[in-house]
Design a protein around this motif. Structure first.
Motif, PDB file in Angstrom:
ATOM      1  N   VAL A 155       0.852  -1.168   0.034  1.00 33.95           N
ATOM      2  CA  VAL A 155      -0.116   0.065   0.141  1.00 33.95           C
ATOM      3  C   VAL A 155       0.911   1.194   0.001  1.00 33.95           C
ATOM      4  CG1 VAL A 155      -1.370   1.424   1.468  1.00 33.95           C
ATOM      5  CG2 VAL A 155      -2.047  -0.991   1.209  1.00 33.95           C
ATOM      6  N   SER A 156       1.981   1.205   0.655  1.00 30.41           N
ATOM      7  CA  SER A 156       2.720   2.576   0.991  1.00 30.41           C
ATOM      8  C   SER A 156       4.191   1.822   1.098  1.00 30.41           C
ATOM      9  CB  SER A 156       2.417   3.161   2.119  1.00 30.41           C
ATOM     10  OG  SER A 156       3.273   4.277   2.325  1.00 30.41           O
ATOM     11  N   LYS A 157       5.068   2.784   0.528  1.00 31.53           N
ATOM     12  CA  LYS A 157       6.706   2.485   0.872  1.00 31.53           C
ATOM     13  C   LYS A 157       7.108   3.401   1.748  1.00 31.53           C
ATOM     14  CE  LYS A 157       7.841  -0.280  -3.261  1.00 31.53           C
ATOM     15  NZ  LYS A 157       6.810   0.417  -4.568  1.00 31.53           N
ATOM     16  N   ARG A 158       6.279   4.403   2.094  1.00 26.51           N
ATOM     17  CA  ARG A 158       6.704   5.518   2.987  1.00 26.51           C
ATOM     18  C   ARG A 158       6.238   5.810   4.185  1.00 26.51           C
ATOM     19  NH1 ARG A 158       6.238   7.859  -1.948  1.00 26.51           N
ATOM     20  NH2 ARG A 158       4.365   8.945  -1.388  1.00 26.51           N
ATOM     21  N   GLY A 159       5.875   4.808   4.906  1.00 31.50           N
ATOM     22  CA  GLY A 159       5.291   4.933   6.344  1.00 31.50           C
ATOM     23  C   GLY A 159       3.950   4.491   6.334  1.00 31.50           C
ATOM     24  N   ALA A 160       3.217   4.859   7.616  1.00 30.83           N
ATOM     25  CA  ALA A 160       1.988   4.403   7.865  1.00 30.83           C
ATOM     26  C   ALA A 160       0.709   4.777   6.863  1.00 30.83           C
ATOM     27  CB  ALA A 160       1.492   4.777   9.106  1.00 30.83           C
ATOM     28  N   ALA A 161      -0.304   4.225   6.622  1.00 35.62           N
ATOM     29  CA  ALA A 161      -1.239   4.504   5.742  1.00 35.62           C
ATOM     30  C   ALA A 161      -2.632   4.093   6.164  1.00 35.62           C
ATOM     31  CB  ALA A 161      -0.930   3.743   4.311  1.00 35.62           C
ATOM     32  N   LEU A 162      -3.628   4.980   6.047  1.00 31.79           N
ATOM     33  CA  LEU A 162      -5.136   4.542   6.181  1.00 31.79           C
ATOM     34  C   LEU A 162      -5.727   4.147   4.732  1.00 31.79           C
ATOM     35  CD1 LEU A 162      -7.437   5.095   8.322  1.00 31.79           C
ATOM     36  CD2 LEU A 162      -8.054   6.758   6.961  1.00 31.79           C
ATOM     37  N   ILE A 163      -6.507   2.878   5.042  1.00 33.77           N
ATOM     38  CA  ILE A 163      -7.044   2.310   3.548  1.00 33.77           C
ATOM     39  C   ILE A 163      -8.452   2.447   4.025  1.00 33.77           C
ATOM     40  CG2 ILE A 163      -5.124   0.855   2.649  1.00 33.77           C
ATOM     41  CD1 ILE A 163      -6.233  -1.604   3.971  1.00 33.77           C
ATOM     42  N   VAL A 164      -9.253   2.811   3.176  1.00 25.52           N
ATOM     43  CA  VAL A 164     -10.643   3.017   3.081  1.00 25.52           C
ATOM     44  C   VAL A 164     -11.395   2.524   2.015  1.00 25.52           C
ATOM     45  CG1 VAL A 164     -12.437   5.023   3.517  1.00 25.52           C
ATOM     46  CG2 VAL A 164     -10.097   5.470   4.191  1.00 25.52           C
ATOM     47  N   ARG A 165     -12.585   1.650   2.579  1.00 26.85           N
ATOM     48  CA  ARG A 165     -13.198   0.904   1.582  1.00 26.85           C
ATOM     49  C   ARG A 165     -14.630   1.631   1.342  1.00 26.85           C
ATOM     50  NH1 ARG A 165     -13.866  -5.720   1.687  1.00 26.85           N
ATOM     51  NH2 ARG A 165     -14.879  -5.971  -0.294  1.00 26.85           N
ATOM     52  N   LEU A 166     -14.703   2.066   0.111  1.00 26.66           N
ATOM     53  CA  LEU A 166     -16.003   2.727  -0.234  1.00 26.66           C
ATOM     54  C   LEU A 166     -16.861   1.826  -1.281  1.00 26.66           C
ATOM     55  CD1 LEU A 166     -14.070   6.041  -0.876  1.00 26.66           C
ATOM     56  CD2 LEU A 166     -15.391   5.399   1.152  1.00 26.66           C
ATOM     57  N   GLY A 167     -18.211   2.365  -1.143  1.00 22.63           N
ATOM     58  CA  GLY A 167     -19.160   1.660  -2.306  1.00 22.63           C
ATOM     59  C   GLY A 167     -20.510   2.085  -2.017  1.00 22.63           C
ATOM     60  N   GLY A 168     -21.053   1.930  -3.045  1.00 25.66           N
ATOM     61  CA  GLY A 168     -22.674   2.425  -3.457  1.00 25.66           C
ATOM     62  C   GLY A 168     -22.820   2.565  -4.911  1.00 25.66           C
ATOM     63  N   LEU A 216     -20.269   6.746  -4.935  1.00 22.04           N
ATOM     64  CA  LEU A 216     -19.041   6.346  -4.797  1.00 22.04           C
ATOM     65  C   LEU A 216     -18.201   7.360  -5.277  1.00 22.04           C
ATOM     66  CD1 LEU A 216     -17.149   4.005  -4.244  1.00 22.04           C
ATOM     67  CD2 LEU A 216     -17.172   3.461  -6.602  1.00 22.04           C
ATOM     68  N   ARG A 217     -18.415   8.356  -6.288  1.00 21.11           N
ATOM     69  CA  ARG A 217     -17.815   9.372  -6.814  1.00 21.11           C
ATOM     70  C   ARG A 217     -17.573  10.268  -5.626  1.00 21.11           C
ATOM     71  NH1 ARG A 217     -21.045  11.176 -10.780  1.00 21.11           N
ATOM     72  NH2 ARG A 217     -20.666   9.148 -11.975  1.00 21.11           N
ATOM     73  N   ALA A 218     -18.806  10.920  -4.884  1.00 27.85           N
ATOM     74  CA  ALA A 218     -18.670  11.648  -3.899  1.00 27.85           C
ATOM     75  C   ALA A 218     -17.867  11.136  -2.705  1.00 27.85           C
ATOM     76  CB  ALA A 218     -20.017  12.217  -3.637  1.00 27.85           C
TER      77      ALA A 218
END
Lengths: 389, 493
Positions: free
Chosen positions: A227-240, A245-247
Motif C-alpha cells: 500500500v505504501s513504501k513510505r510509512g503508515a497508511a489509512l485504507i478506506v473501503r467505499l461503495g454504493g 461512490l464518486r462523492a
C-alpha cells in the motif's frame, strides 16, 4: 414438512453431537470442540481428553436470495458462503482475520471474530439471526430464527455468540446478508506521525457517510500489503451507486492525497498473519484512538517483524508478533505485559503464557451461572475462558 | 404512613401487604406508593387493550438509590414485582397481576452526552423522543423509533428490544446499547457490556436486552447515537392491489437498496387514518400504499430514489409521490405512526399481532390473511414494517359482543399459525409478554424453552421479576431442576 416443523426439528448434526455429548457426560469425559481447526494455533488452554468435531457438518441449509438471509451448518467455511451469495450479488459482511478458506461460520460466531468490515456492519453479534447448538447436557437448543427481526423469547443467539463453545457446540446458524454495492473503491492515504493520526481519525469520523471499512496500517504492514513504501497508511473501503461512490472518493481524497489500491488489499490484510504469532487487541473509546494507536505501535516496535493495524471508528488496534520455534516466551511476555487502561484481548498466545497474561473471562456470578446452567459438568472446552485458573 | 391508609386491598383475594407498603413509603415517600383500587386503575393495563390486571401496590422511586432500595426491600421479603416504563407495550408485558408494580418513569435524566463518541448515558425513564431531542444539537439522534416514541421510555425499549420503522436500516434497540448498569432481582448491582473497550466473555448485555423485565431493572443505559443523515427523501407509492405492493417491497429489497424505512398500509388503515385528525393525504381509493424513506449523503440518493420509483411502477404502482419538504414528510409519517390511534377511534377494542415472515413470503401471507379475515367475517387492518417482513395485522372489534370476539380471536390464531408455517416468528418487536406466550411452544422445542428458563434462572433464580411472562411456566418446570441434579440424572442415564 412445514417451515414451522423445520424450525422446531433438529439437524442431523445436532442429533449426532447430542448423542456424543450425552455419552461424554455419562463418562465425565471433557471435550475440546474442533471446527475447521484454525483456532487451535491460538493455543487457548483447554483441559480435555477428547475432541468433539463439528467441522464435518458442512453445507448451506437454506438460501433464499430475496430474503437476504442464509442458513448454513456450522462447519461451512466463509469462502463457501461467499461463493454462494456472490452469485446473487450478495455477501456476508464478516471477514475475521485468518484464512476464510478454512475459517468456519461456527467458529466465527463462537469466537465472535470480526474483521475490517465491522467498521460499518458490526460483528457476529449484529449479523447472526438464529442458531442451533447442543448444550453441555446434550439438549438441542434453537435461539432466534430465520427472519431479520425477532424478539420471541430470551436471546440465546447472543448468549452463544462469543461464548467459545462453553455454552454449547454450534451446529447451524442463520445470518443476515447484504447486497454487494454496485461499485466499490479502496483508497490509501499516507499518514505520518501522531498529529496526522489524530487529524485523519477526526476527519474520518466527520465524513457524511460511514465507509465499509477503514484501517490504519503501520509502516511494516503498509509495505507488506503493497500500500505504501513510505510509512503508515489509512485504507478506506467505499461503495454504493456510481454517484455515491464518486462523492465518497472526493470526500476521502480531501482528507489527504489518496490513491486507489484495489479491493484485493482487504483479503491480503485478512490473511496477513503469520502461521505462528502472538496477537493482542487493545481498545478504548474511539475518541482515544490516537493514544491507543501510540500504545500499539510502541509494543510492535519492540519486536522484530511485528506489525499493527487499527480501526479508528471502533477504537480498536491489533498487534501481531510473529513467533518461531526459538522464541523465548518470557521475552514475549515482557513485551505484551505492559500497563493499559482500556480493553485488552489476546487472540493468540504461546500456550505457556495464557494463564499469566489473559484475565479470566468468567468475571462474576452471572458468568459462572451461565456456565453452570448450560454445561453443569464443565464438559465443553473447559478452561478456555480461564475459568479454571 | 399510618396503617389506616392501607385498609382495603385493590385486588380481590390479594390482601395488601401493609407492612411492605409502609416500608416502600419510607423509601420513596407516601405519595409515591399507591394501593387503592382507584389509584391503581391507570396501571391495570398497558398499550394492548383486552387485558386488565391489578397490581397490589404501585411504587414510583425517583432516584437510582431509591430504585435499588426498593428492589432490595422486595428481595428481602421475597416479593415478586413487575418493572414498568410508560406502559405503552403491546404484549401485556408490563401488567402486574396482584404483585408490586415498579414504575421507573420518574427517572428521566440524561446523565451524559459524549458527542465525539456518539454515546449518551440516560436513566431508564427518559422518553425515547426526548433523548433524540436532547442530542439533536450535536447532529445526532437515537435511531430506534417505535410508533409510541413520544411516550415510551428507553428502559422499556431495552426490556422489549423495541424496534420501529427505521430499524430496517439502523437496527433494533439491541444494536444501539453499549452498556447497562442493572440491579438484579436479588439487589446486586452489575454492569453489563462496556462502551470504552472490548471485553471477552458471555454477552450478558445481549441477553438482558429484550428480557422483558424478567432479568432485572436497568439503572442507567449507555446508548449509541446515530448521526443525522445529510439528506432524506420520503416517498409514497400508491397501489391498486396489496399483492402489487408486496411485490414492490420484494423488488426494492432484492435490488440492494436499503431504505431507512419501508412501511405498508392497506386500504382499511388508509381509510381509518384519513378519517381521523391524523389525515396524511393518503389516497383513500388505494388498496395499499408504501411509505419509503431513503436517507444518507445527498450524492447518490436521487439515483436510489429513481430506482425505487421505477421498481414501484414496474410492480404496478399507480402513482409515486416524493415529499416536497419536511412538512409534507412529517405529515406522511404522522399518518403511519398514529395509525393504531386512528383505528382506536373506530372500535372499542383492538387486537394487534407482531409476526415476522421471510420477506419473500409477504405476498403469499398477505393473501392468506385476507382469506382468513373473510372466512371469519372480521376486518383485518394491515399497517406494518414491510421491509423487515414484520406484520402488524390488527382487528378492531367490540369485546362485549361474544360472537364477534370469538371470531376475531379465531382469525388471529389462524393468522399467527400461517406466519409460523411460512418460517416466521411470533414477535418482531412487541415482545411475548402475556399475549403471545401461547404461541411460544409452536416455534420453540421444549429443550429450547427450557434453555430460556435456564437463562432466566441465572439472573433471577426465584422468578420474582415479571413473573409468569415470556416462557410458559410448565416449560420451566421441565428444565427447572438445579443443574447439579440434572447432571446427576444424566450420569445415571
Amino acid at each position: 414438512m412445514t417451515a414451522a416443523a423445520i424450525s422446531r426439528s433438529a439437524t442431523s448434526a445436532a442429533t449426532h453431537l447430542s448423542a456424543r455429548i450425552r455419552e461424554a457426560a455419562a463418562g465425565g469425559e471433557q471435550l475440546r470442540i474442533i471446527g475447521g481447526g484454525s483456532w487451535l494455533d491460538a493455543n487457548r488452554p483447554v483441559r480435555a481428553s477428547s475432541r468433539l468435531t463439528v467441522g464435518e457438518h458442512i453445507g448451506i441449509v437454506e438460501y433464499e436470495p430475496g430474503d437476504l438471509t442464509i442458513t448454513a451448518l456450522a462447519g461451512t467455511t466463509l469462502d463457501e458462503i461467499t461463493r454462494a451469495t456472490a452469485a446473487h450479488g450478495q455477501w456476508l459482511t464478516l471477514d475475521p482475520f485468518g484464512n476464510p478458506a478454512r475459517a468456519t461460520i461456527g467458529a466465527t460466531i463462537a469466537t465472535a471474530s470480526y474483521g475490517a468490515l465491522a467498521h460499518h456492519f458490526g460483528t457476529p453479534r449484529d449479523v447472526t439471526l438464529g442458531v442451533e447448538f447442543v448444550s453441555g447436557t446434550g439438549d438441542i437448543v434453537r435461539g432466534g430464527g430465520r427472519v431479520v427481526k425477532n424478539v420471541a423469547g430470551f436471546d440465546l443467539t447472543r448468549l452463544v455468540t462469543g461464548s467459545w463453545g462453553t455454552v454449547g457446540a454450534l451446529t447451524e446458524a442463520t445470518l443476515r446478508l447484504r447486497a454487494l454495492p454496485t461499485t466499490q473503491s479502496t483508497l490509501a492515504l499516507g499518514v505520518t506521525g501522531d498529529t496526522d493520526v489524530e487529524r485523519v481519525r477526526a476527519a474520518v469520523r466527520r465524513l457524511p457517510f460511514v465507509p465499509m471499512a477503514a484501517q490504519l496500517l503501520d509502516a511494516t504492514l503498509a509495505s507488506t500489503l503493497g500500500v505504501s513504501k513510505r510509512g503508515a497508511a489509512l485504507i478506506v473501503r467505499l461503495g454504493g451507486n456510481e454517484d455515491a461512490l464518486r462523492a465518497q472518493c472526493a470526500e476521502v481524497s480531501a482528507i489527504a492525497p489518496a490513491s486507489e489500491v484495489g479491493i484485493e488489499v482487504w483479503r491480503r490484510l485478512q490473511t496477513s498473519e503469520p502461521p505462528r504469532a502472538a496477537t493482542l487487541r487493545l481498545s478504548r473509546l474511539p475518541s482515544m484512538f490516537t493514544a491507543t494507536w501510540r500504545d500499539s505501535v510502541h509494543i510492535a516496535e519492540r519486536w522484530p517483524g511485528s506489525f499493527c493495524h487499527g480501526d479508528p471508528g471502533r477504537g480498536v488496534c491489533r498487534i501481531v508478533l510473529p513467533l518461531s520455534d526459538d522464541t523465548n516466551h518470557a521475552s514475549v511476555r515482557a513485551i505484551l505485559d505492559v500497563p493499559f487502561d482500556g480493553g485488552r484481548i489476546y487472540e493468540r498466545l504461546p500456550a505457556s503464557l495464557w494463564s499469566s497474561l489473559a484475565p479470566s473471562a468468567m468475571r462474576g456470578p452471572l458468568d459462572r451461572g451461565v456456565k453452570a446452567a448450560f454445561d453443569p459438568q464443565n464438559l465443553l472446552n473447559p478452561g478456555i475462558f480461564g475459568e479454571l485458573q | 404512613m399510618t396503617a389506616a391508609r392501607v385498609p382495603h386491598s385493590a385486588v380481590p383475594n390479594h390482601p395488601v401487604d401493609a407492612a411492605l407498603a409502609e416500608r416502600l413509603a419510607e423509601i420513596v415517600g407516601e405519595k409515591r406508593v399507591l394501593f387503592r383500587a382507584g389509584e391503581l386503575l391507570a396501571y391495570s393495563s398497558d398499550g394492548l387493550p383486552g387485558y386488565s390486571k391489578q397490581p397490589s401496590i404501585a411504587v414510583f422511586p425517583g432516584t437510582r438509590d431509591e430504585v435499588v432500595a426498593v428492589v432490595r426491600e422486595l428481595a428481602r421479603r421475597g416479593a415478586p414485582f413487575v418493572p414498568r416504563g410508560a406502559g405503552t407495550g403491546l404484549s401485556g408485558g408490563a401488567l402486574a397481576d396482584g404483585v408490586v408494580l415498579l414504575g421507573l418513569n420518574r427517572l428521566t435524566r440524561v446523565l451524559a452526552i459524549d458527542s465525539e463518541n456518539a454515546l449518551a448515558v440516560v436513566e431508564p425513564g427518559v422518553v425515547n423522543v426526548a433523548l433524540s431531542r436532547a442530542v439533536s444539537a450535536y447532529g445526532l439522534h437515537y435511531a430506534p423509533d417505535p410508533s409510541s416514541q413520544a411516550a415510551c421510555t428507553i428502559g422499556g425499549n431495552v426490556a422489549e428490544n423495541a424496534g420501529g420503522p427505521h430499524c430496517l436500516k439502523y437496527g433494533v434497540t439491541l444494536n444501539h446499547i453499549a452498556s447497562l448498569t442493572v440491579v438484579l432481582p436479588n439487589g446486586d448491582i452489575v454492569t453489563l457490556g462496556s462502551a470504552s473497550g472490548e471485553q471477552e466473555g458471555y454477552d450478558l448485555l445481549g441477553a438482558f436486552v429484550g428480557s422483558e423485565g424478567c432479568f432485572g431493572v436497568a439503572l442507567d443505559v449507555t446508548v449509541r447515537l446515530a448521526r443525522n443523515p445529510q439528506s432524506v427523501r420520503t416517498l409514497l407509492a400508491d397501489f391498486t392491489s396489496i399483492d402489487a405492493a408486496a411485490r414492490a417491497v420484494s423488488a426494492i429489497i432484492a435490488s440492494g437498496i436499503l431504505p431507512a424505512a419501508l412501511e405498508m398500509m392497506d386500504a382499511a388503515t388508509i381509510r381509518a387514518v384519513e378519517a381521523s385528525i391524523y389525515a396524511a393525504g393518503y389516497p383513500t381509493d388505494a388498496a395499499a400504499v408504501l411509505l419509503v424513506e431513503l436517507d444518507g449523503p445527498s450524492a447518490g440518493l436521487d439515483a436510489d430514489v429513481g430506482t425505487v420509483v421505477r421498481l414501484s411502477r414496474e410492480s404496478g404502482a399507480r402513482d409515486v409521490r416524493v415529499a416536497r419538504d419536511d412538512a409534507e414528510r412529517a405529515k406522511l409519517w404522522q399518518g403511519r405512526k398514529k395509525a393504531f390511534g386512528a383505528m382506536g377511534r373506530i372500535s372499542s377494542h383492538l387486537v394487534v399481532q407482531d409476526a415476522v415472515v421471510p420477506r419473500t413470503k409477504l405476498p403469499e401471507i398477505l393473501a392468506r390473511v385476507h382469506d382468513i379475515a373473510e372466512r371469519h367475517r372480521v376486518m383485518v387492518c394491515n399497517v406494518f414494517h414491510a421491509g423487515d417482513g414484520n406484520l402488524h395485522p390488527n382487528i378492531g372489534y367490540d369485546a362485549n359482543n361474544p360472537d364477534e370476539a370469538a371470531r376475531v380471536h379465531a382469525a388471529m390464531r389462524e393468522i399467527m399459525r400461517a406466519c409460523i408455517d411460512a418460517g416466521g416468528t411470533v414477535s418482531g418487536e412487541h415482545g411475548i409478554g402475556l399475549d403471545k406466550m401461547p404461541y411460544m411452544e409452536a416455534i420453540f422445542s421444549p429443550e429450547s424453552l427450557g434453555a430460556m428458563c435456564a437463562l432466566r434462572h441465572v439472573f433471577d433464580p426465584d422468578r420474582r421479576a415479571n413473573p409468569g411472562k415470556v416462557v410458559p411456566m410448565h416449560s420451566c418446570r421441565e428444565w427447572h431442576a438445579a443443574p447439579a441434579a440434572r447432571a446427576e440424572s444424566l450420569q445415571r442415564a
